[in-house]
Design a protein around this motif. Sequence first.
Motif, mmCIF file in Angstrom:
data_model
loop_
_atom_site.group_PDB
_atom_site.id
_atom_site.type_symbol
_atom_site.label_atom_id
_atom_site.label_comp_id
_atom_site.label_asym_id
_atom_site.label_seq_id
_atom_site.Cartn_x
_atom_site.Cartn_y
_atom_site.Cartn_z
ATOM 1 N N GLN A 1 -56.609 64.299 -104.225
ATOM 2 C CA GLN A 1 -56.023 64.605 -104.980
ATOM 3 C C GLN A 1 -53.761 63.989 -104.435
ATOM 4 O OE1 GLN A 1 -56.513 65.999 -107.832
ATOM 5 N NE2 GLN A 1 -54.283 66.124 -108.424
ATOM 6 N N LEU A 2 -53.909 64.806 -102.890
ATOM 7 C CA LEU A 2 -53.462 64.432 -102.002
ATOM 8 C C LEU A 2 -52.161 63.329 -102.480
ATOM 9 C CD1 LEU A 2 -53.816 67.013 -99.499
ATOM 10 C CD2 LEU A 2 -52.276 67.197 -100.614
ATOM 11 N N ALA A 3 -53.284 62.044 -102.087
ATOM 12 C CA ALA A 3 -52.211 60.403 -101.980
ATOM 13 C C ALA A 3 -52.359 60.208 -103.558
ATOM 14 C CB ALA A 3 -53.718 60.181 -102.233
ATOM 15 N N SER A 4 -52.439 60.939 -105.037
ATOM 16 C CA SER A 4 -51.669 60.861 -106.211
ATOM 17 C C SER A 4 -50.830 61.347 -106.539
ATOM 18 C CB SER A 4 -53.061 62.061 -107.340
ATOM 19 O OG SER A 4 -52.961 62.760 -107.040
ATOM 20 N N ARG A 5 -50.710 62.363 -104.724
ATOM 21 C CA ARG A 5 -49.561 63.206 -105.438
ATOM 22 C C ARG A 5 -48.119 62.741 -104.631
ATOM 23 N NH1 ARG A 5 -48.343 67.652 -109.128
ATOM 24 N NH2 ARG A 5 -45.650 67.102 -108.196
ATOM 25 N N PRO A 6 -47.167 61.466 -104.078
ATOM 26 C CA PRO A 6 -46.519 61.344 -102.778
ATOM 27 C C PRO A 6 -45.481 61.870 -102.830
ATOM 28 C CG PRO A 6 -46.752 59.577 -104.307
ATOM 29 C CD PRO A 6 -47.628 60.236 -105.081
ATOM 30 N N ASP A 7 -44.761 62.834 -103.568
ATOM 31 C CA ASP A 7 -44.494 63.227 -104.280
ATOM 32 C C ASP A 7 -44.128 65.224 -103.851
ATOM 33 O OD1 ASP A 7 -45.647 63.837 -105.644
ATOM 34 O OD2 ASP A 7 -43.958 65.600 -107.053
ATOM 35 N N VAL A 8 -45.224 65.341 -103.219
ATOM 36 C CA VAL A 8 -46.073 66.508 -102.345
ATOM 37 C C VAL A 8 -46.430 66.281 -101.038
ATOM 38 C CG1 VAL A 8 -47.832 67.575 -102.530
ATOM 39 C CG2 VAL A 8 -47.134 67.133 -104.182
ATOM 40 N N ASP A 9 -45.471 67.373 -100.359
ATOM 41 C CA ASP A 9 -45.805 67.244 -98.672
ATOM 42 C C ASP A 9 -47.105 67.871 -98.140
ATOM 43 O OD1 ASP A 9 -45.749 67.466 -96.154
ATOM 44 O OD2 ASP A 9 -43.734 67.508 -95.895
ATOM 45 N N PRO A 10 -48.436 67.818 -97.466
ATOM 46 C CA PRO A 10 -48.845 68.596 -97.996
ATOM 47 C C PRO A 10 -49.298 69.770 -97.149
ATOM 48 C CG PRO A 10 -50.084 65.749 -97.308
ATOM 49 C CD PRO A 10 -48.560 66.060 -97.832
ATOM 50 N N ARG A 11 -47.504 69.908 -96.124
ATOM 51 C CA ARG A 11 -47.391 70.988 -94.881
ATOM 52 C C ARG A 11 -46.783 72.280 -96.056
ATOM 53 N NH1 ARG A 11 -43.837 67.726 -91.050
ATOM 54 N NH2 ARG A 11 -43.425 66.823 -93.274
ATOM 55 N N ASP A 12 -46.572 72.210 -97.537
ATOM 56 C CA ASP A 12 -45.989 72.354 -97.917
ATOM 57 C C ASP A 12 -46.714 73.690 -99.082
ATOM 58 O OD1 ASP A 12 -43.736 72.578 -98.124
ATOM 59 O OD2 ASP A 12 -42.716 70.848 -99.608
ATOM 60 N N CYS A 13 -48.963 72.865 -99.418
ATOM 61 C CA CYS A 13 -49.774 72.710 -100.029
ATOM 62 C C CYS A 13 -50.349 73.768 -99.299
ATOM 63 C CB CYS A 13 -50.798 71.633 -100.115
ATOM 64 S SG CYS A 13 -49.286 70.391 -101.623
ATOM 65 N N TRP A 14 -51.478 74.992 -100.640
ATOM 66 C CA TRP A 14 -51.939 76.166 -99.963
ATOM 67 C C TRP A 14 -53.600 75.993 -100.280
ATOM 68 C CZ3 TRP A 14 -50.056 80.880 -98.801
ATOM 69 C CH2 TRP A 14 -48.464 80.969 -98.571
ATOM 70 N N ALA A 15 -54.149 76.535 -99.685
ATOM 71 C CA ALA A 15 -55.307 76.483 -99.705
ATOM 72 C C ALA A 15 -56.544 76.811 -99.890
ATOM 73 C CB ALA A 15 -56.143 74.619 -99.378
ATOM 74 N N TYR A 16 -57.065 77.980 -100.961
ATOM 75 C CA TYR A 16 -58.309 79.319 -100.640
ATOM 76 C C TYR A 16 -59.475 79.006 -100.115
ATOM 77 C CZ TYR A 16 -53.840 81.763 -102.171
ATOM 78 O OH TYR A 16 -52.173 81.697 -102.080
ATOM 79 N N GLY A 17 -59.924 79.405 -99.230
ATOM 80 C CA GLY A 17 -61.309 79.475 -99.349
ATOM 81 C C GLY A 17 -62.312 79.968 -98.652
ATOM 82 N N ASP A 18 -63.462 80.896 -99.049
ATOM 83 C CA ASP A 18 -64.079 81.863 -98.299
ATOM 84 C C ASP A 18 -65.331 81.438 -97.133
ATOM 85 O OD1 ASP A 18 -66.950 81.989 -99.914
ATOM 86 O OD2 ASP A 18 -65.998 80.946 -100.534
ATOM 87 N N HIS A 19 -65.661 80.293 -97.203
ATOM 88 C CA HIS A 19 -66.522 79.792 -96.094
ATOM 89 C C HIS A 19 -66.323 78.640 -95.285
ATOM 90 C CE1 HIS A 19 -70.293 78.125 -94.847
ATOM 91 N NE2 HIS A 19 -70.940 79.652 -94.628
ATOM 92 N N VAL A 20 -66.719 78.758 -94.280
ATOM 93 C CA VAL A 20 -65.951 77.557 -93.053
ATOM 94 C C VAL A 20 -66.649 76.090 -93.406
ATOM 95 C CG1 VAL A 20 -68.687 77.388 -91.729
ATOM 96 C CG2 VAL A 20 -66.552 77.577 -90.450
#
Length: 231
Positions: free
Chosen positions: A178-197
Amino acid sequence: MSEPSRRPAAGRPYLVFSDVDETLITVKSMFDFLHHQLVRRRGAAGEREYERIMAEVRRRAADGTPREDINRFYYGHYAGEPVETIGELAEDWFAERTSSGRDFYIESTREALTAHRAAGASVVLVSGSFPPLLAPLAREVGADTVLCTRPLVADGRYTGEVETPVIGAGKRAAVLGQLASRPDVDPRDCWAYGDHVSDLPMLELVGHPVAVGEAAELRQRLAERVKGVTA
């Protein structure tokens, strides 16, 4: 879960990746739906079938069976089921769960996703669950994309097989795509939410990982990651 700023750095576009089970909703969608549809269709016999399946799931987990293999075991029980029928039962499940008055959403996550969308982010649900259960959730929270396990289909019926469970490394690969499909997006600006290791391979890809709930090991691993970056 803390309440960080939702603003993208310098107004740049960004993505928000969210796990689903016990991150956005309070239940494990696959097993909650399994119980719902078996009891709805078979009554007491369905309840017994559900208990038999769950006993096997617990046994495999206790034996150290990888989560990816348990995911495959789960989908094996849909072999021969019409996709249309499962879709109708999934909509019924979602309607019942969201109208029952019991807590279904983890509101802190839902509110965070709403705030991110208001700030201009694209929301992406990432889950080992499958499309019939995730489609109504995506509609409800305004997710733009769903990355999930996709059971194989032949002649309108599930085969009982899957290509790649979107768990652990599979989740990481899906997010990388998904990140590769959005070259306009810097992963460092992105967020992610999770509950498990097991969400860590996804969370490590973004600049703003968030641990939801009481996931002590996940919180520790994320803290070590931050410490390593700032050292």
